[in-house]
Design an enzyme around this catalytic site. Structure first.
Site: not given
Length: 315
Positions: A144, A195
């Site tokens: 991610s 992230h």
């Protein structure tokens, strides 16, 4: 962090269905390779997740640098894999076609390593700022972070778009920040720092020095060209012909005169009309340059009339 066992991997099956719907022939090679690698390592992990995840303690203090290579390509469960790979599928299709496969593969490799480094820096900063050693233990896996970096690139190369985040339409350039907060609120167990590291690396590429550094490092490899611009030089097969005298390649703007496509088209129409009026003759035996020819200054009506008379006299 052990993967749940004894159940059907519905997320994996759904991912395979999504890939089949798109069609293997429609997925660029590097994107397809990333999908296959992640699926393979999900089914056949190199080590248990606790031994591939990246953290300050493992990566920095214990010098387990191989985790920088392994952590992006391992996932906690099938749904973690599904959401990441579906996102990779669509981002990869858009970006690989624009950036070309070799450069895109280069980006994936650099981002995968660099995001792990930035992640450890962020967690180390939290340890010092909050005086909480537990952040050294936070261990992250998954693709991610790379996906957030690719989102920044996609928004950079496709500006002016609108994204929908939880049903709210927002400009794409802000979408990654909104998603960063939204995902953390909806699923607190996700890695906020991981992230954020992806977004920061993406910004380092689009607005910082990372792209120039990557180009400098790849400067000796001819396959790596700047994907954001047309090639700098014009290549002709005539270079290979016997007796051809090599000349220094002209730049792109020598061939277009610095005109946009619309201006080039307009200039071509004007040239065609002028050639029809003047019998296709050149002025003062001047050889026209490559590309679009700029006609001489406009002649008076009397000069045009004389030119036409001379043309009829030659007939």
């Amino acid at each position: 962090m052990q993967r749940r066992q004894g159940r059907v991997n519905a997320g994996l099956l759904l991912l395979l269905y999504q890939i089949s719907q798109v069609g293997l022939q429609n997925i660029p090679s590097v994107t397809l390779g990333v999908l296959v690698l992640n699926i393979f390592l999900f089914l056949n992990p190199v080590r248990p997740l606790s031994e591939v995840c990246i953290s300050v303690k493992e990566g920095f203090y214990r010098k387990n640098w191989q985790r920088l290579l392994l952590s992006p390509f391992h996932h906690a469960d099938d749904w973690h894999l599904y959401y990441n790979m579906v996102s990779m599928l669509w981002k990869g299709i858009m970006l690989e076609k624009k950036l070309k496969s070799i450069w895109f593969a280069y980006i994936i490799a650099v981002f995968s390593l660099l995001i792990g480094v930035v992640y450890m820096v962020l967690e180390f900063m939290l340890v010092k700022i909050l005086d909480d050693p537990s952040y050294e233990m936070n261990c992250a896996v998954g693709f991610s972070g790379v996906l957030f970096a690719l989102k920044v690139l996609n928004n950079h190369y496709n500006p002016g778009r609108v994204s929908s985040v939880l049903g709210v339409r927002i400009p794409s350039k802000y979408a990654c920040w909104v998603e960063l907060v939204a995902i953390h609120l909806i699923s607190p167990g996700t890695s906020f720092a991981g992230h954020l590291a992806g977004i920061l690396v993406g910004l380092m590429y689009t607005m910082g020095p990372l792209k120039k550094i990557m180009k400098a490092c790849a400067g000796g490899i001819s396959s790596f060209t700047d994907p954001a611009r047309p090639r700098d030089y014009y290549y002709s097969d005539y270079y290979d012909h016997p007796g051809y005298q090599y000349r220094t390649p002209r730049s792109y703007y020598d061939y277009t005169g610095g005109l946009t496509e619309e201006e080039q088209l307009e200039r071509a129409v004007l040239n065609s009309l002028n050639e029809r009026d003047f019998g296709g003759a050149t002025y003062n035996n001047e050889q026209r340059p490559y590309g679009f020819w700029f006609p001489p200054e406009q002649r008076s009506e009397e000069e045009v009339r004389r030119q036409r008379l001379r043309r009829f006299e030659r007939r």
